[in-house]
Design a protein around this motif. Structure first.
Motif, mmCIF file in Angstrom:
data_model
loop_
_atom_site.group_PDB
_atom_site.id
_atom_site.type_symbol
_atom_site.label_atom_id
_atom_site.label_comp_id
_atom_site.label_asym_id
_atom_site.label_seq_id
_atom_site.Cartn_x
_atom_site.Cartn_y
_atom_site.Cartn_z
ATOM 1 N N SER A 187 40.177 32.497 41.975
ATOM 2 C CA SER A 187 39.029 33.102 42.646
ATOM 3 C C SER A 187 38.350 34.105 41.744
ATOM 4 C CB SER A 187 39.506 33.792 43.932
ATOM 5 O OG SER A 187 38.500 34.597 44.501
ATOM 6 N N GLU A 188 37.102 34.434 42.089
ATOM 7 C CA GLU A 188 36.375 35.515 41.429
ATOM 8 C C GLU A 188 36.367 36.778 42.284
ATOM 9 O OE1 GLU A 188 32.461 34.051 40.709
ATOM 10 O OE2 GLU A 188 33.085 32.648 39.149
ATOM 11 N N ILE A 189 37.008 36.732 43.444
ATOM 12 C CA ILE A 189 36.953 37.835 44.398
ATOM 13 C C ILE A 189 37.777 39.026 43.913
ATOM 14 C CG2 ILE A 189 37.650 38.574 46.721
ATOM 15 C CD1 ILE A 189 36.903 35.867 47.752
ATOM 16 N N HIS A 190 37.161 40.191 43.946
ATOM 17 C CA HIS A 190 37.880 41.432 43.669
ATOM 18 C C HIS A 190 38.705 41.805 44.893
ATOM 19 C CE1 HIS A 190 38.816 45.286 41.973
ATOM 20 N NE2 HIS A 190 38.169 45.955 42.917
ATOM 21 N N ALA A 191 39.969 42.172 44.673
ATOM 22 C CA ALA A 191 40.887 42.550 45.750
ATOM 23 C C ALA A 191 41.075 41.412 46.750
ATOM 24 C CB ALA A 191 40.419 43.818 46.448
ATOM 25 N N PRO A 192 41.626 40.279 46.316
ATOM 26 C CA PRO A 192 41.773 39.124 47.216
ATOM 27 C C PRO A 192 42.754 39.353 48.353
ATOM 28 C CG PRO A 192 42.951 38.734 45.157
ATOM 29 C CD PRO A 192 42.149 39.998 44.961
ATOM 30 N N ALA A 193 43.724 40.255 48.180
ATOM 31 C CA ALA A 193 44.657 40.545 49.276
ATOM 32 C C ALA A 193 43.997 41.442 50.311
ATOM 33 C CB ALA A 193 45.927 41.193 48.741
ATOM 34 N N GLY A 194 43.321 42.505 49.851
ATOM 35 C CA GLY A 194 42.708 43.473 50.751
ATOM 36 C C GLY A 194 41.548 42.926 51.546
ATOM 37 N N ASN A 195 41.043 41.736 51.148
ATOM 38 C CA ASN A 195 39.999 41.088 51.951
ATOM 39 C C ASN A 195 40.592 40.369 53.158
ATOM 40 O OD1 ASN A 195 37.196 41.268 50.654
ATOM 41 N ND2 ASN A 195 38.502 40.836 48.896
ATOM 42 N N TYR A 196 41.861 39.994 53.070
ATOM 43 C CA TYR A 196 42.577 39.323 54.163
ATOM 44 C C TYR A 196 41.860 38.067 54.648
ATOM 45 C CZ TYR A 196 44.976 43.793 54.121
ATOM 46 O OH TYR A 196 45.667 44.906 53.736
#
Length: 559
Positions: free
Chosen positions: A522-531
């Motif tokens: 993924s390119e998403i920053h903070a993939p865990a904190g996005n849930y």
């Protein structure tokens, strides 16, 4: 880790990339000390916490809150912590650390504290806008906290660390890439007014540091969950908090998640170059996406971006938030080069399915209408402004609403680590290396004249003000490197293709701490904190519910 909007006054691109009241039923705890002296830390650990109804000012707008959030299901409280943990030259008010708790649906097996990063972003807000995995909310109380100085965690006397809205806002419209030393000095003059005002209004600004935040968190842990180890999910800067905590409080480490970790490399110049390279790749992707959308070649699309950047530098792009009317367009103001480039950088923080669309829209608007509206909106939003409060043809006509996120970010970064300024030769060497790893970015941030300042830093800064004041502790000259003396199993999660905190930061953190690394395609920053990722959510649930030993795994980007 985030982008600084301050013009480059110290040395090339090294300076460009950094990294409402809740009330319970009881009165605030305030330590009994009339004069400065040693801090009675035990008195803070011995206080009691009282959970109660959350004040309406702590609740975010319903259209921003997560679909499953119900404000009647949360409670709020505050815990007092000392502003300084060593004897101070003068009495400094305590901080009141604000917390919001979402209670477990079933019988709670424990608590998980969360923080979304920044520095400067609210954990109280994160409780409300996050769609947590059901297995976590069934079994754990989720507690978001605002670190000292952030949002609702203010001094016990009600004061907060906050700079002038007006002097802060004006800085966005100064020359972003000076074409001469004369232009640079004019920018420095405006910035110095801002810094002088900030320092005067905030005499205890220097109490903001991650060491202090980690110590605050241990008091909060013991007061809220007596005798229990800390369970914590920290995203982005939240991993910096986590790193300090596991290093400094090894006897109290429970389950700790590092989500998109910040750098642990002691060579911060190398880290900056690494981030520049990642941002370069992200920028190239945006330009290619725009080229495909408009059926252009990559070179044609990039030339369009540079032409728009020059229009912004020449005060020929217009927006909604400026302080000088555009003249030829009704209800629009002159925008700025800084807002154009910062708006592009803000795209790095958006979910990947949105970022390209907004980039395409922003460039199209600028080409067709000379409008910088979209980039302005995201640039201000990134720094804690409420964009809708910025309409109005003059500064006097605006009703500015913003958090103190930007000043918190810069102050904490300063007090955590401030590398002494590079010499002129080192500055030139870094500039050359930056151009090698990120030729597009260096062009985007450089004036067309080719002017680049090399020499001693100009103007005021939090770093210089700390160094010059004997009553303020000097910021560390060496970066902090976390360790894991507890030996507990830690979890590191990082996106393979993000640029805010490159995946290599996650790899380095996992190696440094001997932790399990979870990668996300993924390119998403903070993939865990996005849930929002089912695979990552399952990893979190398995980790906190002790469903076997954790093992490295790669999660797909899409759920």
């Amino acid at each position: 880790m985030s982008l600084s909007r301050t013009p480059v006054v110290a040395f090339s691109l090294v300076g460009v990339f950094i990294v409402s009241a809740c009330q319970g039923p009881s009165a605030p705890f305030v330590r009994d000390a009339e004069t400065p002296g040693p801090i009675d830390i035990e008195s803070y650990y011995d206080q009691e916490v009282s959970w109660g109804e959350c004040d309406a000012e702590w609740l975010i707008e319903p259209d921003v809150a997560a679909s499953g959030f119900v404000d009647a299901e949360v409670t709020c409280a505050s815990v007092a912590v000392p502003a300084v943990y060593e004897e101070a030259a003068e009495e400094v008010p305590d901080f009141e650390i604000a917390m919001m708790r979402r209670g477990a649906t079933d019988t709670a097996r424990g608590s998980i504290f969360i923080n979304p990063g920044g520095p400067g972003v609210s954990g109280v807000g994160q409780v409300q806008f996050s769609d947590f995995p059901e297995d976590l909310t069934d079994n754990f109380d989720i507690i978001g906290f605002d670190p000292r100085g952030v949002e609702h965690s203010v001094f016990a006397d009600g004061s907060e660390i906050r700079c002038s809205d007006e002097t802060d806002f004006i800085t966005y419209f100064e020359e972003g890439s000076p074409a001469s030393e004369e232009e640079l000095d004019a920018v420095v003059e405006v910035l110095d007014v801002h810094y002088e005002t900030c320092q005067k209004d905030n005499p205890y600004w220097w109490t903001l540091s991650t060491d202090n935040v980690a110590a605050d968190l241990d008091i909060v842990r013991e007061v809220v969950t007596p005798g229990e180890p800390l369970n914590f999910i920290g995203s982005s800067y939240g991993t910096t908090i986590a790193g300090r905590y596991v290093s400094n409080f090894p006897d109290h480490v429970g389950k700790i998640v590092f989500d998109s970790p910040t750098t642990v490399d002691t060579d911060r110049v190398a880290s900056r170059l690494e981030k520049l390279a990642a941002d370069e790749e992200k920028l190239a992707g945006f330009v290619q996406g725009y080229a495909d959308n408009q059926e252009l070649s990559f070179d044609e699309a990039w030339e369009t971006v540079l032409e728009l950047r020059q229009l912004a530098d020449d005060d020929q792009l217009y927006g909604f938030a400026g302080i000088e009317p555009a003249g030829e367009f009704e209800d629009t103001q002159i925008s700025s080069e800084s807002l154009f480039t910062k708006g592009i950088a803000a795209m790095n923080y958006l979910p990947e399915d949105q970022a390209q669309g907004y980039f395409n829209l922003a460039i199209f608007e600028a080409v067709q209408h000379r409008s910088n509206h979209t980039f302005e909106w995201f640039a201000f939003r990134l720094d804690g402004y409420e964009p809708d409060s910025l309409y109005g043809e003059s500064l006097e006509e605006k009703d500015i609403e913003r958090s103190n996120e930007f000043e918190i970010r810069v102050i904490v970064n300063t007090m955590d680590f401030s590398q002494p300024p590079l010499g002129e030769e080192e500055q030139r060497e870094f500039s050359e290396r930056a151009e090698e790893v990120a030729p597009m970015l260096t062009t985007l941030y450089s004036d067309a004249s080719g002017y680049e300042y090399f020499g001693p830093p100009k103007g005021l800064s939090w770093y210089q003000m700390a160094i010059d004041d004997p009553e303020i502790p000097d910021p560390p000259a060496e970066p902090f490197v976390p360790s894991n003396p507890s030996g507990e199993e830690l979890l590191i999660i990082g996106s393979l293709y993000e640029s805010v905190t490159p995946f290599s930061f996650a790899e380095d953190t996992a190696e440094t701490l001997g932790a399990t690394l979870i990668s996300v395609e993924s390119e998403i920053h903070a993939p865990a904190g996005n849930y929002t990722n089912d695979c990552v959510n399952r990893v979190l649930v398995d980790y906190f519910l002790d469903r076997g030993e954790m093992a490295p795994v790669t999660c797909p980007g899409a759920s």
